[in-house]
Design an enzyme around this catalytic site. Structure first.
Site, short mmCIF file in Angstrom:
data_model
loop_
_atom_site.label_atom_id
_atom_site.label_comp_id
_atom_site.label_asym_id
_atom_site.label_seq_id
_atom_site.Cartn_x
_atom_site.Cartn_y
_atom_site.Cartn_z
N TRP A 118 0.84 -1.21 0.00
CA TRP A 118 0.00 0.00 0.00
C TRP A 118 0.88 1.26 0.00
CZ3 TRP A 118 -0.28 4.08 3.43
CH2 TRP A 118 -1.38 4.93 3.30
N HIS A 119 2.04 1.15 0.69
CA HIS A 119 2.89 2.34 0.80
C HIS A 119 3.56 2.71 -0.52
CE1 HIS A 119 2.43 1.65 5.12
NE2 HIS A 119 2.83 2.89 5.29
N GLY A 120 3.80 1.76 -1.38
CA GLY A 120 4.44 2.13 -2.64
C GLY A 120 4.67 0.94 -3.54
N PHE A 142 2.35 8.35 -1.16
CA PHE A 142 1.66 7.08 -1.00
C PHE A 142 0.18 7.25 -1.34
CE2 PHE A 142 4.96 6.54 2.51
CZ PHE A 142 5.91 6.15 1.59
#
Length: 477
Positions: A325-327, A477
């Site tokens: 989800w962060h990247g 993000f």
């Protein structure tokens, strides 16, 4: 529009005055102004992506109403799948398209094939990961019959686009925030004063700690092969405080700004570096995302009520998806997997909820055992942060390798300030937070809150980084 910019310093008072003067009499006026202000705030970055935000809002508003009307399980499930497809489809295209194409090409080449990748120059819309999860929770909660949909589109659109938390959270649940748009807000002096103090505290963390640390972190990580082990250790320590103060500072400013308009957002950070194990750390770090994954992924998978094998599977899924989800980079996936590896022993030994109170609950200083646990947890998080910050997996492994060489010479960095200047400021931050560890934030309430607030403002003016304004890390993000 950045919270630490002159644009926002002009924007916020204008909206505040209009909100509490012209629009104060009727709830509909308040919501319309909030919607217009939020669109202006978001469009200031790139107005083209307002259409994406509008599309997502309309889709979930209609799906929410239909979910409430339909009674047949098959129809309701189809509507839920439609909501998931729309939201995750947009997120997947804008955030992960090139990642999957690149990895598919690499895999194809590995087996001897040749392929011409057709990657796109896609701009990642700011905040898409946050408002996507927020609207998803709305439709999922209606599907679960935990929430009644709103029939007021303005209220719903204002809820989705609420500018204080639109681009980097906290990721609010509709059950908490949406009802606040359905009743008229009344100005409260005390809440507004608390909001201003929370904004000031957030600015301190952002411009004094995070932005100053960023200069050293960028220099050290971009040239890690040229630095000693001491400097590399210092680099990851600085990054740990950069990311904490950058993101928690943003959350403080967002929550404080919402308070100015009569809204209460959820707490997103509870002094995570005072945690005694990694499970406690994740109950205190980015709480709105952690609880989102707990409620919408971990528990539906069976949570901890299934066999140990499935519990391990569930933990890995949650942490790896959270990392992703962060990247769109393998570094985030590995970072998530590392945290899962640290978490699983606590889960299997049934100690993952051992520390649910505050450290040194009844004393000022921690016990020796608590201090050892705290230090060990911090060191574990440092190891994970190397992967989070590095540009590639290769860089992360090389950074750790260079750090382990045992070259402990002290060196100067070729940037405007000597790196050890930051340490007293970080120690000051730790001291303030330690004294305030039972409060939501340090300036919330105390006998000398105004004097302390004045002191923090002086520190911002003396040590704030205004020439090197940095974007908030979580904007990417």
């Amino acid at each position: 529009m950045l919270f630490n910019s002159l644009d926002f310093a002009v924007f916020l008072p204008i909206v505040f005055l209009l909100y509490w003067s012209i629009c104060n009499k009727r709830i509909q006026y308040q919501n319309i102004l909030m919607l217009v202000a939020s669109c202006f705030f978001y469009g200031w970055w790139d107005w083209r992506f307002l259409s994406l935000l509008l599309f997502s809002t309309i889709a979930d508003f209609i799906i929410g109403l239909q979910l409430h009307k339909r009674t047949r399980p098959k129809h309701r499930k189809l509507l839920l799948v439609l909501s998931l497809t729309v939201n995750l489809g947009l997120l997947g295209f804008f955030k992960y398209y090139n990642f999957f194409i690149d990895n598919f090409t690499t895999a194809f080449t590995f087996f001897g094939g040749t392929i011409q990748p057709n990657t796109l120059n896609i701009i990642l819309p700011v905040g898409i990961s946050f408002y996507t999860f927020q609207t998803l929770s709305y439709t999922i909660d209606i599907y679960r019959r935990k929430l009644e949909p709103t029939t007021n589109f303005i209220s719903f659109a204002a809820f989705v686009s609420f500018f204080p938390q639109l681009v980097a959270g906290p990721i609010e649940r509709a059950s908490n925030l949406l009802p606040q748009f359905q009743k008229r807000r009344v100005f409260n002096n005390e809440e507004a004063a608390i909001g201003i103090r929370q904004i000031i505290w957030g600015l301190f963390k952002k411009v004094v700690i995070a932005d100053n640390c960023a200069q050293f972190v960028n220099e050290i990580f971009n040239n890690y092969a040229a630095h000693s082990s001491t400097t590399l250790i210092l680099g990851i320590v600085y990054f740990s405080f950069q990311i904490y103060c950058d993101f928690s500072g943003y959350s403080d400013i967002a929550i404080g700004t919402a308070r100015l308009f009569g809204f209460k957002l959820m707490v997103n950070f509870r002094y995570p570096y005072f945690s005694r194990d990694i499970a406690e750390f994740w109950r205190r770090w980015h709480i709105s995302l952690s609880t989102w994954f707990r409620d919408y992924v971990y528990i539906p998978l069976g949570g901890s009520r299934v066999s140990q094998r499935k519990q391990i599977r569930n933990v890995f899924i949650v942490f790896i998806v959270s990392g992703f989800w962060h990247g769109a980079n393998w570094t985030f996936i590995i970072w998530g997997a590392i945290n899962a590896l640290f978490f699983i022993p606590l889960l299997l030994s049934n100690k993952n909820r051992k520390h649910t109170d505050t450290i040194a609950e009844n004393s000022f200083f921690p016990s020796l055992r608590e201090l050892i646990w705290l230090c060990a947890t911090y060191i574990i998080t440092l190891f994970g942060w190397v992967f989070f910050r590095a540009n590639t997996l290769k860089d992360a492994l090389a950074y750790l390798q260079e750090m382990a060489k045992g070259d402990f010479k002290i060196e100067m960095l070729h940037i405007e300030r000597y790196s050890f200047e930051m340490l007293p400021l970080i120690l000051l931050l730790i001291s303030i937070e330690w004294v305030s560890r039972k409060k939501e934030f340090p300036l919330l309430s105390s006998k000398f809150r105004y004097l302390k607030t004045f002191g923090i403002i002086v520190l911002i003016l003396l040590f704030g980084s205004f020439s090197e304004i940095q974007d908030f890390i979580y904007f990417q993000f």
